[in-house]
Design a protein around this motif. Structure first.
Motif, short mmCIF file in Angstrom:
data_model
loop_
_atom_site.label_atom_id
_atom_site.label_comp_id
_atom_site.label_asym_id
_atom_site.label_seq_id
_atom_site.Cartn_x
_atom_site.Cartn_y
_atom_site.Cartn_z
N ARG A 37 0.86 -1.19 0.00
CA ARG A 37 0.00 0.00 0.00
C ARG A 37 0.89 1.23 0.00
O ARG A 37 1.79 1.35 0.83
N ASP A 38 0.63 2.15 -0.90
CA ASP A 38 1.31 3.44 -0.94
C ASP A 38 0.26 4.52 -1.20
O ASP A 38 0.44 5.41 -2.01
N THR A 39 -0.88 4.36 -0.50
CA THR A 39 -2.05 5.21 -0.74
C THR A 39 -2.31 6.20 0.40
O THR A 39 -3.25 6.97 0.32
N GLY A 40 -1.52 6.14 1.46
CA GLY A 40 -1.73 7.03 2.59
C GLY A 40 -1.49 8.48 2.24
O GLY A 40 -0.88 8.81 1.24
N ARG A 77 10.09 2.49 -1.01
CA ARG A 77 10.58 1.24 -0.44
C ARG A 77 11.33 1.43 0.89
O ARG A 77 11.65 0.45 1.55
N THR A 78 11.61 2.68 1.26
CA THR A 78 12.42 2.95 2.44
C THR A 78 11.81 4.12 3.21
O THR A 78 11.85 5.26 2.74
N TRP A 79 11.21 3.81 4.36
CA TRP A 79 10.57 4.85 5.16
C TRP A 79 10.30 4.36 6.57
O TRP A 79 10.40 3.17 6.88
N LEU A 80 9.96 5.31 7.43
CA LEU A 80 9.58 5.04 8.81
C LEU A 80 8.37 5.90 9.12
O LEU A 80 8.34 7.08 8.74
N VAL A 97 8.71 0.37 10.37
CA VAL A 97 9.99 0.59 9.72
C VAL A 97 9.98 -0.23 8.43
O VAL A 97 9.64 -1.41 8.46
N THR A 98 10.32 0.40 7.32
CA THR A 98 10.26 -0.27 6.03
C THR A 98 11.58 -0.12 5.28
O THR A 98 12.04 1.00 5.05
N ASN A 99 12.17 -1.26 4.96
CA ASN A 99 13.32 -1.34 4.06
C ASN A 99 12.98 -2.45 3.08
O ASN A 99 13.38 -3.59 3.25
N ASP A 100 12.14 -2.15 2.12
CA ASP A 100 11.51 -3.03 1.15
C ASP A 100 10.43 -3.90 1.78
O ASP A 100 9.45 -4.22 1.13
N HIS A 101 10.55 -4.28 3.04
CA HIS A 101 9.53 -5.01 3.79
C HIS A 101 9.18 -4.19 5.03
O HIS A 101 10.07 -3.63 5.67
N SER A 102 7.91 -4.13 5.39
CA SER A 102 7.48 -3.37 6.57
C SER A 102 7.48 -4.24 7.81
O SER A 102 7.10 -5.41 7.76
N ASP A 103 7.88 -3.65 8.93
CA ASP A 103 7.86 -4.31 10.23
C ASP A 103 7.14 -3.38 11.20
O ASP A 103 7.56 -2.24 11.40
N TRP A 104 6.05 -3.86 11.80
CA TRP A 104 5.15 -3.05 12.63
C TRP A 104 5.31 -3.42 14.09
O TRP A 104 5.36 -4.60 14.45
#
Length: 117
Positions: A37-40, A77-80, A97-104
């Motif tokens: 998702r990149d709709t926020g 692909r890279t964000w917090l 935290v996201t570096n190609d994969h998100s971790d919540w």
């Protein structure tokens, strides 16, 4: 300020931003759920170098995963993102935290269980 996915309604006055989100919007990437998702809604300013940021967040959290906060984004692909998120009927401090994969990760904020607008 520019917008990545502008909100449905937007009001600004000085340093106050009020907005109404569009439904089913989020930032999320390649988890075991299998979706991206990149709709926020992201109001942003470009910045290079050191940064100190703070926000005061108030929201009318009603639906599972309603959230608001800060995002630092290098690219899609890279964000917090960090803020307050409504899940399991309680407000939580939430960080993705996201570096190609998100971790919540979340921590309940029981003092905010009765969320106000």
């Amino acid at each position: 300020m520019d917008w990545h996915n502008p909100p449905a309604e937007l009001f600004t006055s000085g340093d106050i931003i009020r907005l109404t989100t569009r439904p089913q919007t989020d930032f999320w990437r390649k988890t075991h759920y299998g979706f991206i998702r990149d709709t926020g809604h992201l109001g942003y300013l470009l910045h290079a170098g050191d940064l100190t940021a703070s926000v005061r967040i108030r929201g009318n959290y009603q639906v599972l995963y309603d959230q608001a906060g800060l995002m630092i984004r290098a690219n899609e692909r890279t964000w917090l993102k960090a803020g307050i998120e409504y899940t399991d009927g309680v407000a939580h401090l939430s960080v993705v935290v996201t570096n190609d994969h998100s971790d919540w990760s979340v921590i309940p904020l029981p003092g905010l269980a009765a969320l106000e607008s």
